[in-house]
Design a protein around this motif. Structure first.
Motif, short mmCIF file in Angstrom:
data_model
loop_
_atom_site.label_atom_id
_atom_site.label_comp_id
_atom_site.label_asym_id
_atom_site.label_seq_id
_atom_site.Cartn_x
_atom_site.Cartn_y
_atom_site.Cartn_z
N GLY A 155 0.80 -1.22 0.00
CA GLY A 155 0.00 0.00 0.00
C GLY A 155 0.83 1.26 0.00
N TRP A 166 -8.59 3.98 -3.53
CA TRP A 166 -8.72 2.53 -3.52
C TRP A 166 -10.16 2.08 -3.31
CZ3 TRP A 166 -4.61 -1.38 -2.70
CH2 TRP A 166 -3.33 -0.85 -2.94
N SER A 184 -6.01 -0.14 4.44
CA SER A 184 -6.74 1.14 4.51
C SER A 184 -6.01 2.13 5.41
CB SER A 184 -8.16 0.91 5.01
OG SER A 184 -8.92 0.14 4.11
N ILE A 187 -2.96 3.49 3.60
CA ILE A 187 -3.35 4.40 2.52
C ILE A 187 -3.77 5.76 3.09
CG2 ILE A 187 -5.13 4.81 0.76
CD1 ILE A 187 -5.08 1.70 0.38
N VAL A 194 -9.91 5.81 0.65
CA VAL A 194 -10.63 4.56 0.38
C VAL A 194 -12.04 4.94 -0.05
CG1 VAL A 194 -11.50 2.39 1.31
CG2 VAL A 194 -9.24 3.25 2.02
N VAL A 221 -7.18 2.18 -7.79
CA VAL A 221 -6.71 0.83 -7.49
C VAL A 221 -7.84 -0.02 -6.94
CG1 VAL A 221 -5.02 -0.55 -6.22
CG2 VAL A 221 -4.45 1.78 -6.89
N GLY A 223 -8.10 -3.13 -4.77
CA GLY A 223 -7.29 -3.98 -3.90
C GLY A 223 -7.99 -5.29 -3.61
N GLN A 248 -7.90 1.31 -14.36
CA GLN A 248 -7.72 0.96 -12.95
C GLN A 248 -6.61 -0.07 -12.78
OE1 GLN A 248 -11.99 -0.08 -12.39
NE2 GLN A 248 -11.92 1.26 -10.60
N SER A 251 -4.46 -4.69 -7.59
CA SER A 251 -3.38 -4.99 -6.64
C SER A 251 -3.78 -6.15 -5.74
CB SER A 251 -3.06 -3.76 -5.78
OG SER A 251 -2.06 -4.07 -4.83
#
Length: 401
Positions: A155, A166, A184, A187, A194, A221, A223, A248, A251
């Motif tokens: 991250g 994300w 989270s 990030i 998020v 992203v 995730g 996008q 990950s």
């Protein structure tokens, strides 16, 4: 002359008695609770069994005059079954310590059983950070990776590259929840956002509705806070939905070499992921992996390599302690650095976390690969004290603050 013959007979008798006593001692059993047939079987499963048995053979097959045996059971990804297996191993089968316990919910269940009985339990397959936090124990070791290290390694690097919004697709159980939460936090602390999340059941075959939600979020992203077959299916179906073509990034927050092999480089190329081990990292990893491949026809995952390492470290501690007593063995394990093909200057902290370097990799393009399993490019090595949760943030009651 008679005196010499008498002395020789006495020596032979003592040797024979000692050999008979050694043979009469019960074996030292280690219990491996694995996913032998489900969505994590390639990550752990038969490969983990092979790795544990390799460690026993390389150690010499015996310790303190006792033959070493690996006892294997399949938990079928059911927490209650994992607890029952752990209970039976420790109460009825004479198992001294438990190893691996693939998957987080099953590991948390087995951990409680081992803790109640004062037995050592070592985790290489599960990722939930609860195992070295709220669920920590004096004889618990979390060896290979955890959700904090995966989140911190992946991250943080992504946000630094400008991938700062994300949306999460998360498996709806302990591991997925922890991985989403920890990522989270990284990030947000790094200045990212998020935009949403959706949870899916374990062993999901159809991700279409979840991927549509991810697309509509417009997050940079997507995730994937899942593992094994769920990660493989999500990556494949994301390619079909054109997630990457739409701008996008995908990950996988926990992916293994076996997952990338299943997906294929055409689909997986460009993905960024964190791992604790890669077979082609250096001469030592290649030497171990060559021997492993001779047995299994596959390269080891980080979980399987870690299981070899933790098994060997445990057996060396038993030998050094001169006993299988959990307190004495754990003391040796914690005071002895781990230096092998898996970790350099690794150490087990008071919360049970084994701290070692983590690695950030990018998946190669098909044109860059020299053949099967040649999948990773090393982007960064993250020192263990930076990758794993600091003790100052630990929620383990054993940690003194």
């Amino acid at each position: 002359m008679k005196a010499i013959r008498t002395a020789l007979f006495a020596c032979l008798s003592i040797t024979a008695i000692s050999a008979a006593q050694a043979q009469s001692q019960p074996p030292l059993k280690l219990g491996a609770i694995l996913d032998m047939s489900g969505l994590y079987a390639d990550i752990t499963g038969p490969g983990s069994e092979a790795a544990a048995k390799m460690a026993v053979e390389d150690f010499g097959g015996t310790v303190l005059g006792r033959k070493i045996e690996i006892v294997v059971a399949d938990h079928l990804n059911k927490a209650d079954l994992s607890a029952n297996i752990a209970r039976d191993m420790l109460d009825n089968q004479g198992v001294e310590a438990i190893i691996d316990v693939a998957a987080s919910a099953t590991a948390l269940a087995a951990a409680e059983i081992a803790k109640a009985r004062g037995k050592i339990i070592m985790f290489s397959g599960p990722g939930s950070i609860r195992l070295s936090n709220e669920a920590c124990g004096p004889y618990t070791v979390h060896y290979v990776f955890d959700t904090f290290a995966q989140a911190n390694t992946t991250g943080l690097a992504a946000v630094k590259q400008g991938l700062d919004s994300w949306f999460f697709l998360s498996a709806d159980y302990a591991f997925g929840q922890d991985l989403e939460r920890d990522t989270s936090n990284v990030i947000k602390a790094s200045g990212g956002k998020v935009l949403g999340n959706v949870k899916h059941p374990i062993n999901t075959s159809d991700f279409s509705s979840f991927l549509l939600q991810a697309q509509s979020s417009k997050a940079k992203v997507v995730g994937l806070a899942n593992a094994g077959g769920d990660t493989i299916n999500a990556i494949k179906q994301a390619a079909e939905f054109g997630i990457a073509k739409g701008g996008q990034k995908l990950s996988p927050l926990l992916a293994f070499i076996s997952d990338i092999d299943s997906v294929g480089l055409d689909t997986a190329q460009g993905l960024i992921l964190a791992e604790a081990f890669y077979w082609d990292l250096n001469d030592d990893t290649r030497a171990f992996s060559k021997r492993f491949m001779e047995r299994t026809k596959r390269v080891p995952t980080s979980v399987q390599a870690g299981l070899y390492s933790e098994t060997m470290h445990y057996l060396q501690a038993v030998k050094a302690a001169g006993t299988t007593d959990a307190a004495a063995v754990m003391k040796k394990m914690k005071e002895t650095p781990i230096n092998d093909f898996f970790a350099k200057n690794g150490r087990i902290r008071e919360d049970g976390r084994m701290v070692h370097d983590m690695y950030l990799f990018e998946i190669k393009k098909p044109s860059e690969s020299k053949g099967r399993w040649d999948n990773y490019k090393l982007l960064a090595t993250v020192p263990g004290d930076q990758a794993f949760q600091p003790l100052s943030e630990s929620r383990c009651p054993l940690v003194k603050k």
